[in-house]
Motif scaffolding. Structure first.
Motif, PDB file in Angstrom:
ATOM      1  N   THR B  56     -17.426  16.187   4.965  1.00  0.00           N
ATOM      2  CA  THR B  56     -16.523  16.292   6.101  1.00  0.00           C
ATOM      3  C   THR B  56     -16.414  17.721   6.611  1.00  0.00           C
ATOM      4  O   THR B  56     -16.427  18.667   5.841  1.00  0.00           O
ATOM      5  CB  THR B  56     -15.110  15.720   5.797  1.00  0.00           C
ATOM      6  N   ASP B  63      -6.167  21.293  22.060  1.00  0.00           N
ATOM      7  CA  ASP B  63      -5.747  20.003  22.611  1.00  0.00           C
ATOM      8  C   ASP B  63      -6.968  19.169  22.972  1.00  0.00           C
ATOM      9  O   ASP B  63      -7.687  19.495  23.902  1.00  0.00           O
ATOM     10  CB  ASP B  63      -4.893  20.250  23.865  1.00  0.00           C
ATOM     11  N   VAL B  64      -7.193  18.099  22.234  1.00  0.00           N
ATOM     12  CA  VAL B  64      -8.368  17.262  22.520  1.00  0.00           C
ATOM     13  C   VAL B  64      -8.367  16.695  23.917  1.00  0.00           C
ATOM     14  O   VAL B  64      -9.418  16.360  24.443  1.00  0.00           O
ATOM     15  CB  VAL B  64      -8.484  16.011  21.614  1.00  0.00           C
ATOM     16  N   ALA B  70     -12.466  18.809  24.901  1.00  0.00           N
ATOM     17  CA  ALA B  70     -13.092  17.498  24.747  1.00  0.00           C
ATOM     18  C   ALA B  70     -14.606  17.641  24.833  1.00  0.00           C
ATOM     19  O   ALA B  70     -15.341  17.039  24.045  1.00  0.00           O
ATOM     20  CB  ALA B  70     -12.582  16.533  25.813  1.00  0.00           C
ATOM     21  N   SER B  73     -15.863  19.470  21.666  1.00  0.00           N
ATOM     22  CA  SER B  73     -15.715  18.576  20.514  1.00  0.00           C
ATOM     23  C   SER B  73     -16.775  17.500  20.539  1.00  0.00           C
ATOM     24  O   SER B  73     -17.286  17.079  19.489  1.00  0.00           O
ATOM     25  CB  SER B  73     -14.350  17.895  20.534  1.00  0.00           C
ATOM     26  N   MET B  77     -19.191  16.475  17.563  1.00  0.00           N
ATOM     27  CA  MET B  77     -19.249  15.130  16.996  1.00  0.00           C
ATOM     28  C   MET B  77     -20.669  14.589  17.006  1.00  0.00           C
ATOM     29  O   MET B  77     -21.104  13.932  16.066  1.00  0.00           O
ATOM     30  CB  MET B  77     -18.362  14.184  17.801  1.00  0.00           C
ATOM     31  N   LEU B  86     -18.611  13.536   8.592  1.00  0.00           N
ATOM     32  CA  LEU B  86     -17.377  13.045   9.203  1.00  0.00           C
ATOM     33  C   LEU B  86     -16.621  14.236   9.773  1.00  0.00           C
ATOM     34  O   LEU B  86     -16.536  15.281   9.133  1.00  0.00           O
ATOM     35  CB  LEU B  86     -16.498  12.393   8.142  1.00  0.00           C
ATOM     36  N   VAL B  87     -16.058  14.055  10.920  1.00  0.00           N
ATOM     37  CA  VAL B  87     -15.311  15.144  11.534  1.00  0.00           C
ATOM     38  C   VAL B  87     -13.814  14.875  11.452  1.00  0.00           C
ATOM     39  O   VAL B  87     -13.365  13.783  11.796  1.00  0.00           O
ATOM     40  CB  VAL B  87     -15.713  15.317  13.003  1.00  0.00           C
ATOM     41  N   MET B  88     -13.072  15.845  10.983  1.00  0.00           N
ATOM     42  CA  MET B  88     -11.623  15.764  11.082  1.00  0.00           C
ATOM     43  C   MET B  88     -11.219  16.669  12.238  1.00  0.00           C
ATOM     44  O   MET B  88     -11.418  17.876  12.183  1.00  0.00           O
ATOM     45  CB  MET B  88     -10.960  16.259   9.814  1.00  0.00           C
ATOM     46  N   LEU B  89     -10.697  16.063  13.258  1.00  0.00           N
ATOM     47  CA  LEU B  89     -10.388  16.825  14.451  1.00  0.00           C
ATOM     48  C   LEU B  89      -8.882  16.938  14.600  1.00  0.00           C
ATOM     49  O   LEU B  89      -8.185  15.938  14.546  1.00  0.00           O
ATOM     50  CB  LEU B  89     -10.997  16.112  15.667  1.00  0.00           C
ATOM     51  N   ALA B  90      -8.403  18.129  14.767  1.00  0.00           N
ATOM     52  CA  ALA B  90      -6.966  18.313  14.894  1.00  0.00           C
ATOM     53  C   ALA B  90      -6.620  19.087  16.158  1.00  0.00           C
ATOM     54  O   ALA B  90      -7.351  19.979  16.572  1.00  0.00           O
ATOM     55  CB  ALA B  90      -6.435  19.057  13.682  1.00  0.00           C
ATOM     56  N   SER B  91      -5.517  18.720  16.767  1.00  0.00           N
ATOM     57  CA  SER B  91      -5.001  19.467  17.913  1.00  0.00           C
ATOM     58  C   SER B  91      -3.811  20.297  17.461  1.00  0.00           C
ATOM     59  O   SER B  91      -2.914  19.780  16.810  1.00  0.00           O
ATOM     60  CB  SER B  91      -4.524  18.522  19.019  1.00  0.00           C
ATOM     61  N   TYR B 102      -3.166  23.337   9.427  1.00  0.00           N
ATOM     62  CA  TYR B 102      -4.361  22.492   9.440  1.00  0.00           C
ATOM     63  C   TYR B 102      -5.476  23.109   8.611  1.00  0.00           C
ATOM     64  O   TYR B 102      -6.188  22.418   7.885  1.00  0.00           O
ATOM     65  CB  TYR B 102      -4.853  22.258  10.866  1.00  0.00           C
ATOM     66  N   LEU B 106      -7.323  21.375   5.494  1.00  0.00           N
ATOM     67  CA  LEU B 106      -8.774  21.236   5.400  1.00  0.00           C
ATOM     68  C   LEU B 106      -9.307  21.896   4.139  1.00  0.00           C
ATOM     69  O   LEU B 106     -10.264  21.424   3.531  1.00  0.00           O
ATOM     70  CB  LEU B 106      -9.438  21.834   6.641  1.00  0.00           C
TER      71      LEU B 106
END
Lengths: 342, 342
Positions: B56, B63-64, B70, B73, B77, B86-91, B102, B106
């Motif tokens: 990950t 802000d996604v 976007a 990101s 992705m 796997l991506v953990m995406l956080a805003s 965050y 992580l």
DNA sequence: CTGAAAGCGCTTACAG
DNA sequence: CTGAAAGCGCTTACAG
């Protein structure tokens, strides 16, 4: 780290997690040592050792860069942040296999919840495969919620009222005086598409109006563009009194492409032809003319989805459905009937 | 599950992971059992037991739902999907505290890499806190890469040429004949903002032109809108020959808001006033007029970032910087000088 | 309040 | 090729 603090691992754990009372001086020693070492407990070990659930929730959508999914995801992220949860967000790029494999990775992570955002694939094999992934996950206590999804999955659902919204839109457009319509539609195997199409037809039918043309395109901006081009082509070949004066694109994203195509072709919106979409993604307000659409509360749909997934399972353990109404918003892209597409 | 297959856990592990040769019939028994049980190995246990790195990677952005993030990101992705990550995406919603926490989550996840997307906070305390999080992470083998970030972090970086791009834009606008400019700027403590501002000034200076007005706003669509309103107000109070004929918003997102404000005020773009942005987020092509901007390859910036982070550390172990050029794209929102803002 | 011990579910040398 | 055993880094009854 426990050694650094001169205490047992048990005590360190208790001090760091505040899970039990630890004498003041010990607690301080632990925290000081953690600070010094930049120590952060291994979340994997924690997940493994404690029955306590994970702090991560998985979200699977088709494409984060699509404004529709971006808006919903944003709601999910906000709600997750409030709850101190980490979000794993994945884009499937519309490949069923990728979707399944993400679910499987999220299962491996023992994610507390999995959210599926956006239409599923109306494909028997896919359905079975997805069920096969989800069933053991749910059985093991995993939570699943979906927004705007295929009905075959028997899970908590946030479901926009696609049909009612499209019907209301049709009524509003008829109210403007339109009688000849065309629809820019997406892949018919998506329930979102068929529901909106059915609703639109239904709204027109109430006024005794039939739907002249349905042109299919991909569920993207470019899909809308291409579909509009084809519509334009066929309109050019028909007598002007048969040309639609109003075009409904089943999603705003497609409508954006359609607007570009109409403009390129020299059709003025709304003077010549009216254009409407569905969803109310933020950008449609910036277009000129701004787009008439059926507004969905996208952000709160994301919040609802995570709330549904996290809520303790009710007595009945039955799948719950939160229905979300769409609201027709008339903007500059629609007006009284013009001379029609050309 | 090993029991279900009638083998030892070791054999089951080897069969499932293909990590060693297992006799055919045993392997088949294992797979059959796994199938039957819907068994998926616990990723936490795997992470704990094997030295092997995580699958990950974490991505932290503001802000996604902001099209700029976007788009980047989306590149991340895609690249991650290709690598089976796997991506953990956080805003962070622009809250420094959230950002730090965050990173810490992580770290706890032992994410293989952490990507920070977007301007950092020019704040001494924040910098220190961030360093404190990152340093032990990197020391333990974690990878960090940033895009368009504060320089204080000594990590691999994808850095758009903000200054050069803005200078080139200024030259192009001067080439159109403009002499009086205004800038809609963001928070000056963001390096992105100060670089673009400096570059724009520099480009103008080459032609002996000064920058008349700089109005600050938030780094959002609404910030651009508000800033433009204030600019309009002050222009109304100045003699018409002093009014800017061209406005540069330091990001496209702000330019979108500015366009709305100009339109509302009855300023025609580009007839009265020209407008330019920076970034080339997808939606600016849909505006009318489409926006002149400095195009950045957003998707590939995201791909670069993950590639940087994942690449084996070089000999020097020094932070690498990938510089990304911006390309001036003149579109309909700019033209020859009009009568100026009014 | 604190520590020793067992256990979470895997993987991986180590023997055979 | 296969299994028994140790260990990954925590948490949590269980004693004290």
């Amino acid at each position: 780290m426990a050694r650094e603090a001169g205490v047992s691992p048990a005590t360190a754990s208790r001090a760091l997690n505040g899970t039990a009372t630890v004498r003041d001086n010990l607690r301080q020693r632990v925290h000081a040592a953690a600070e010094r070492l930049g120590y952060i407990p291994n979340a994997h070990a924690q997940a493994l050792a404690s029955a306590a659930n994970n702090r991560t929730v998985g979200v699977i959508c088709h494409d984060v860069s699509d404004p529709y999914f971006a808006a919903i995801s944003s709601g999910v992220m906000r709600a997750a942040a409030e709850r101190g949860l980490l979000v794993m967000l994945a884009s499937t790029f519309r490949e069923p296999a990728r979707e399944i494999s993400y679910v499987s990775m999220l299962r491996a992570q023992r994610a507390r919840a999995i959210l599926l955002i956006g239409s599923g694939f109306q494909d028997r094999a896919w359905e079975r495969a997805m069920d096969t992934e989800l069933e053991p996950y749910v059985r093991a206590g995993g939570r699943v919620a979906v927004v705007s999804r295929h009905r075959s999955l028997r899970v908590d659902t946030v479901q926009p009222e696609n049909q009612a919204g499209a019907a209301a839109l049709a009524r509003a457009l008829v109210g403007l005086g339109h009688r000849r319509f065309a629809v820019l539609s997406g892949p018919p195997e998506l329930t979102t598409v068929s529901d909106r199409l059915a609703g639109f037809r239904e709204g027109l039918a109430e006024a005794g109006i039939g739907l002249d043309q349905v042109v299919e395109g991909a569920f993207t901006r470019d899909g809308g563009y291409e579909a509009a081009r084809r519509l334009l082509l066929s309109a050019a070949r028909s007598p002007s009194r048969a040309r639609p004066t109003c075009v409904f694109a089943v999603t705003d994203v497609m409508a954006v492409g359609a607007l570009a195509a109409l403009r390129e072709a020299g059709s003025r919106v709304p003077e010549d032809v009216s254009l409407a979409g569905f969803d109310d993604i933020p950008l449609v307000r910036e277009l000129s003319p701004p787009l008439t659409t059926v507004a969905l509360p996208l952000t709160s749909m994301g919040e609802n989805a995570i709330a549904l997934a996290l809520r303790e399972v009710g007595a009945g353990r039955r799948a719950r459905v939160v229905r979300v109404e769409g609201e027709v918003v008339l903007r500059g892209s629609t007006g009284v009937p013009g001379r029609g597409l050309r």
